[in-house]
Scaffold this motif. Structure first.
Motif, PDB file in Angstrom:
ATOM      1  N   ASP A  10       0.894  -1.277   0.064  1.00  0.00           N
ATOM      2  CA  ASP A  10       0.057  -0.149  -0.045  1.00  0.00           C
ATOM      3  C   ASP A  10       0.854   1.237   0.054  1.00  0.00           C
ATOM      4  O   ASP A  10       1.697   1.333   0.840  1.00  0.00           O
ATOM      5  N   ASP A  15      -2.265   2.296  -4.999  1.00  0.00           N
ATOM      6  CA  ASP A  15      -2.730   3.307  -4.035  1.00  0.00           C
ATOM      7  C   ASP A  15      -4.022   2.769  -3.397  1.00  0.00           C
ATOM      8  O   ASP A  15      -5.046   3.202  -3.897  1.00  0.00           O
ATOM      9  N   THR A  16      -4.090   2.033  -2.510  1.00  0.00           N
ATOM     10  CA  THR A  16      -5.366   1.306  -1.869  1.00  0.00           C
ATOM     11  C   THR A  16      -5.896   2.186  -0.889  1.00  0.00           C
ATOM     12  O   THR A  16      -6.789   2.146  -0.113  1.00  0.00           O
ATOM     13  N   GLU A  17      -5.131   3.147  -0.513  1.00  0.00           N
ATOM     14  CA  GLU A  17      -5.293   4.018   0.745  1.00  0.00           C
ATOM     15  C   GLU A  17      -6.538   4.625   0.689  1.00  0.00           C
ATOM     16  O   GLU A  17      -7.299   4.650   1.762  1.00  0.00           O
ATOM     17  N   HIS A  20      -8.911   1.940   1.742  1.00  0.00           N
ATOM     18  CA  HIS A  20      -8.989   1.754   3.161  1.00  0.00           C
ATOM     19  C   HIS A  20      -9.547   2.784   4.007  1.00  0.00           C
ATOM     20  O   HIS A  20     -10.399   2.623   5.028  1.00  0.00           O
ATOM     21  N   SER A 110       3.682  -6.876   3.587  1.00  0.00           N
ATOM     22  CA  SER A 110       2.902  -5.720   3.616  1.00  0.00           C
ATOM     23  C   SER A 110       1.878  -5.988   4.981  1.00  0.00           C
ATOM     24  O   SER A 110       1.595  -7.052   5.124  1.00  0.00           O
ATOM     25  N   ALA A 112      -1.193  -5.384   4.944  1.00  0.00           N
ATOM     26  CA  ALA A 112      -2.343  -5.784   4.445  1.00  0.00           C
ATOM     27  C   ALA A 112      -2.655  -7.063   4.687  1.00  0.00           C
ATOM     28  O   ALA A 112      -1.844  -8.079   4.871  1.00  0.00           O
ATOM     29  N   THR A 116      -6.523  -8.913   0.865  1.00  0.00           N
ATOM     30  CA  THR A 116      -6.001  -7.716  -0.042  1.00  0.00           C
ATOM     31  C   THR A 116      -5.002  -7.941  -0.716  1.00  0.00           C
ATOM     32  O   THR A 116      -5.024  -7.599  -1.977  1.00  0.00           O
TER      33      THR A 116
END
Length: 220
Positions: A10, A15-17, A20, A110, A112, A116
C-alpha cells in the motif's frame, strides 16, 4: 551489491489508501467512534488487526478484534471491487519488470491482509514476479516492529546484507531498519505526514530507480 528487493504494497505498489480510508471511516461511523485525521495517520503501515486492537482498548469496543477486522474488510472489499480507476502507482510496474528481468528476487511484505494482497496480485497479475507474499496479519505486532521484514530476509535467497526494502511509511522504514536492512523510502504522494528521513535513500518517483542502480547499492 543487492540481490533481493522487499516491497511494501500500500502506497508503494498500489494506492489502496483511499479505499482503506473509506472503509475504516464507514466502519468507525457504524461503531459510533471518532478518529481524528492525526490519529488515523499513525495507522499507516500497521496491520488492520493491530489497529483494531488499539481502538478496542481506547474506545472499549464490545466486539472482539477478529469481528471488527471482518466488519472493516466487508466495506473494503465492496469498495475495492467497485472502484474502476484503481491503478498501480506510476512507474512501479516498469521497476518490478526491470528487477525481475535482471534476476533480482522480489518479495512482498505488507501490513495488508492476505485477502487484500491476493486481490491486488490477481487484479494486476503481479503474482509471478514475487517469490513470497507476507501479510502483517500473520505477526502479533505490526510495523514498526521489525518481525515481518526479518522474516522476509530469512526467506530470501540472498543474505540480509544483500536485501533492501522499499517503504513509504515512517513505521515501515523503522521496521526495515530495525531488521538491519537497507531501506529506500518512497516519498509517495498518497502517504502524507510520513517522516522518511531515517531511510538510507529517499526517492520521489520510481524513475529514479533501476535494477542496475539497486544492484549496485552497498549496505552501510
Amino acid at each position: 551489491m543487492m540481490r533481493t528487493v522487499i516491497f511494501d504494497m500500500d502506497g508503494v505498489i498500489v494506492d489502496t489508501e483511499p479505499v482503506h480510508r473509506y472503509a475504516y471511516f464507514r466502519h468507525f461511523e457504524e461503531l459510533g467512534i471518532t478518529v481524528t485525521n492525526a490519529e488515523y495517520a499513525t495507522f499507516t503501515g500497521r496491520s488492520t488487526k493491530n489497529v483494531y486492537q488499539h481502538l478496542k482498548n481506547q474506545h472499549g469496543l464490545a466486539d472482539e478484534v477478529p469481528a471488527l477486522v471482518l466488519g472493516k474488510r466487508a466495506f473494503f472489499n465492496r469498495a475495492f471491487d467497485e472502484k474502476p480507476d484503481l491503478e498501480l502507482l506510476d512507474g512501479v510496474r516498469a521497476l518490478i519488470e526491470d528487477l525481475h528481468q535482471h534476476g533480482l528476487e522480489l518479495l512482498l511484505a505488507s501490513s495488508a491482509s492476505h485477502s487484500t494482497i491476493n486481490r491486488v496480485m490477481r487484479r494486476f497479475e503481479l503474482g509471478p514476479y514475487f517469490s513470497h507474499l507476507l501479510s502483517g496479519e500473520d505477526f502479533p505486532r505490526s510495523k514498526p516492529d521489525p518481525a515481518i521484514f526479518a522474516h522476509a530476509a530469512a526467506l530470501a535467497t540472498a543474505p540480509p546484507s544483500e536485501c533492501l526494502v522499499i517503504e513509504d511509511s515512517a513505521n515501515g522504514v523503522t521496521a526495515a531498519k530495525g531488521a538491519g536492512l537497507y531501506c529506500i523510502g518512497y516519498n509517495s504522494p498518497h502517504s502524507p505526514l510520513q517522516d522518511l528521513s531515517h531511510a538510507n535513500l529517499v526517492v520521489a518517483h520510481f524513475r529514479e530507480l533501476t535494477a542496475a542502480r539497486i544492484a549496485a547499492i552497498e549496505a552501510d
